[in-house]
Design an enzyme around this catalytic site. Sequence first.
Site, PDB file in Angstrom:
ATOM      1  N   SER A 130       0.842  -1.210   0.000  1.00  0.00           N
ATOM      2  CA  SER A 130       0.000   0.000   0.000  1.00  0.00           C
ATOM      3  C   SER A 130       0.865   1.243   0.000  1.00  0.00           C
ATOM      4  O   SER A 130       1.747   1.378   0.836  1.00  0.00           O
ATOM      5  CB  SER A 130      -0.860   0.097   1.266  1.00  0.00           C
ATOM      6  OG  SER A 130      -1.553  -1.050   1.511  1.00  0.00           O
ATOM      7  N   HIS A 176      -3.612  -0.606  -4.320  1.00  0.00           N
ATOM      8  CA  HIS A 176      -2.954  -1.830  -4.807  1.00  0.00           C
ATOM      9  C   HIS A 176      -3.351  -1.965  -6.270  1.00  0.00           C
ATOM     10  O   HIS A 176      -4.472  -2.355  -6.573  1.00  0.00           O
ATOM     11  CB  HIS A 176      -3.441  -3.051  -4.025  1.00  0.00           C
ATOM     12  CG  HIS A 176      -3.012  -3.045  -2.598  1.00  0.00           C
ATOM     13  ND1 HIS A 176      -1.994  -3.823  -2.119  1.00  0.00           N
ATOM     14  CD2 HIS A 176      -3.447  -2.335  -1.544  1.00  0.00           C
ATOM     15  CE1 HIS A 176      -1.829  -3.597  -0.837  1.00  0.00           C
ATOM     16  NE2 HIS A 176      -2.700  -2.703  -0.464  1.00  0.00           N
ATOM     17  N   HIS A 203      -4.251 -10.068   0.056  1.00  0.00           N
ATOM     18  CA  HIS A 203      -4.115 -10.169   1.515  1.00  0.00           C
ATOM     19  C   HIS A 203      -5.012 -11.273   2.077  1.00  0.00           C
ATOM     20  O   HIS A 203      -6.061 -11.579   1.504  1.00  0.00           O
ATOM     21  CB  HIS A 203      -4.526  -8.843   2.174  1.00  0.00           C
ATOM     22  CG  HIS A 203      -3.694  -7.671   1.772  1.00  0.00           C
ATOM     23  ND1 HIS A 203      -3.889  -7.010   0.589  1.00  0.00           N
ATOM     24  CD2 HIS A 203      -2.666  -7.056   2.398  1.00  0.00           C
ATOM     25  CE1 HIS A 203      -2.999  -6.029   0.498  1.00  0.00           C
ATOM     26  NE2 HIS A 203      -2.246  -6.039   1.574  1.00  0.00           N
ATOM     27  N   TYR A 226      -7.006 -11.002   4.519  1.00  0.00           N
ATOM     28  CA  TYR A 226      -8.338 -10.492   4.886  1.00  0.00           C
ATOM     29  C   TYR A 226      -9.311 -10.468   3.701  1.00  0.00           C
ATOM     30  O   TYR A 226     -10.500 -10.263   3.887  1.00  0.00           O
ATOM     31  CB  TYR A 226      -8.249  -9.091   5.521  1.00  0.00           C
ATOM     32  CG  TYR A 226      -7.631  -8.024   4.655  1.00  0.00           C
ATOM     33  CD1 TYR A 226      -8.273  -7.526   3.536  1.00  0.00           C
ATOM     34  CD2 TYR A 226      -6.380  -7.503   4.961  1.00  0.00           C
ATOM     35  CE1 TYR A 226      -7.699  -6.559   2.739  1.00  0.00           C
ATOM     36  CE2 TYR A 226      -5.788  -6.533   4.189  1.00  0.00           C
ATOM     37  CZ  TYR A 226      -6.455  -6.064   3.083  1.00  0.00           C
ATOM     38  OH  TYR A 226      -5.874  -5.102   2.285  1.00  0.00           O
ATOM     39  N   ALA A 260       3.044  -1.149   4.094  1.00  0.00           N
ATOM     40  CA  ALA A 260       2.686  -0.013   4.945  1.00  0.00           C
ATOM     41  C   ALA A 260       2.331  -0.605   6.295  1.00  0.00           C
ATOM     42  O   ALA A 260       1.756  -1.687   6.363  1.00  0.00           O
ATOM     43  CB  ALA A 260       1.477   0.701   4.366  1.00  0.00           C
ATOM     44  N   MET A 272      -0.741  -6.014   7.755  1.00  0.00           N
ATOM     45  CA  MET A 272      -1.617  -7.110   7.331  1.00  0.00           C
ATOM     46  C   MET A 272      -1.040  -7.912   6.153  1.00  0.00           C
ATOM     47  O   MET A 272      -1.784  -8.470   5.360  1.00  0.00           O
ATOM     48  CB  MET A 272      -2.987  -6.548   6.967  1.00  0.00           C
ATOM     49  CG  MET A 272      -3.636  -5.756   8.098  1.00  0.00           C
ATOM     50  SD  MET A 272      -5.206  -5.048   7.610  1.00  0.00           S
ATOM     51  CE  MET A 272      -5.484  -3.873   8.965  1.00  0.00           C
ATOM     52  N   ASN A 281       1.397   5.332   9.922  1.00  0.00           N
ATOM     53  CA  ASN A 281       0.593   5.889  11.025  1.00  0.00           C
ATOM     54  C   ASN A 281       1.124   5.332  12.340  1.00  0.00           C
ATOM     55  O   ASN A 281       1.716   4.259  12.367  1.00  0.00           O
ATOM     56  CB  ASN A 281      -0.890   5.492  10.857  1.00  0.00           C
ATOM     57  CG  ASN A 281      -1.067   3.986  10.732  1.00  0.00           C
ATOM     58  OD1 ASN A 281      -0.869   3.404   9.653  1.00  0.00           O
ATOM     59  ND2 ASN A 281      -1.409   3.348  11.831  1.00  0.00           N
TER      60      ASN A 281
HETATM   61  N1  HPA Z   1      -2.321  -1.698  11.516  1.00  0.00           N
HETATM   62  C1  HPA Z   1      -2.344  -2.719  10.633  1.00  0.00           C
HETATM   63  N2  HPA Z   1      -2.027  -2.579   9.355  1.00  0.00           N
HETATM   64  C2  HPA Z   1      -1.651  -1.365   8.943  1.00  0.00           C
HETATM   65  C3  HPA Z   1      -1.592  -0.263   9.795  1.00  0.00           C
HETATM   66  C4  HPA Z   1      -1.940  -0.447  11.159  1.00  0.00           C
HETATM   67  O1  HPA Z   1      -1.910   0.493  11.990  1.00  0.00           O
HETATM   68  N3  HPA Z   1      -1.170   0.809   9.053  1.00  0.00           N
HETATM   69  C5  HPA Z   1      -0.965   0.342   7.796  1.00  0.00           C
HETATM   70  N4  HPA Z   1      -1.265  -0.967   7.714  1.00  0.00           N
END
Ligand code: HPA
Length: 277
Positions: free
Chosen positions: A40, A72, A98, A100, A128, A215, A239
């Site tokens: 990502s 993606h 992924h 998920y 990411a 993830m 983040n």
């Molecule tokens: N948690 C899980 N996956 C992520 C996050 C997160 O804070 N940021 C980017 N992918």
Amino acid sequence: MSAQPEGLYTDPLGTADSAAAQIAKRTGIASHDLALVMGSGWVSAADALGAPTHEFNADEIIGFLPPSVAGHSGKIRSYEIKTATGVIRVLVFLGRTHLYEGKGIEPVVHGVRTAVKAGCKIVILTNACGGINTDYRVGQPVLIRDHISLTATSPLIGAHFLDLTDLYSKRMRTIVKGEDSSLQEGVYVHWRGPTYETPAEIKMMRAMGADLVGMSTVPEAIAAHALGAEVLGISLVTNAAAGVTGEKLNHEEVIAAGKAAADHMGALLKGVIPKLL
Ligand code: HPA
């Protein structure tokens, strides 16, 4: 368009072999050297590698599912990177599948299996992630030193007791740190998602010794290693993890942080790739 046959993953390695043959035919390149999986927000970092010699939709190749996540793009590119001694053929996957998405583990690892079958001895996995370690800043790349799998899912089936002690190659981490000595290393936790973690889960992960959470990456690293490839993992902290700042998390912020860091990440990749082989 995607027209994937029935029973695609009953023989996953056979499907990866067929996919590698299709890529070789499509590009006219019998063997690639190194694969790069762009997570990502990393897609624009690939542009730093220059113009690809080939680009096509991943789902035109057997076993690849169409992308289902913004950020993606679902493309495969082939690059020829000139070095002092010759050329390196790089296979770039813009996007990944992924866990998920609920399609099972096989499509998640199909890209890296295909890459190894296409000749790649080195697989670089980018992602990411949320920063659990409070020393990390948004926009910072971190080398994955080790992982903790909280998904209880492995891409391997049967009595395949694989050692993971040096899963994230120390040799390559040392080379990358030689390129940028400010780079830190951390432990990545694989979280199934698609929900982000709760603040309590992040506290648990920190107590377990984790620095980063995301993830992806872990099943691909295992699958690539199982086929004998050397793996490098680079996380981009997009983040602070849940509960660290009190701010809510959202996917747009993850994509925006990736875009903002694209030039830096692209330059890092371009600088290190010729030194890894
Ligand atoms: N948690 C899980 N996956 C992520 C996050 C997160 O804070 N940021 C980017 N992918």
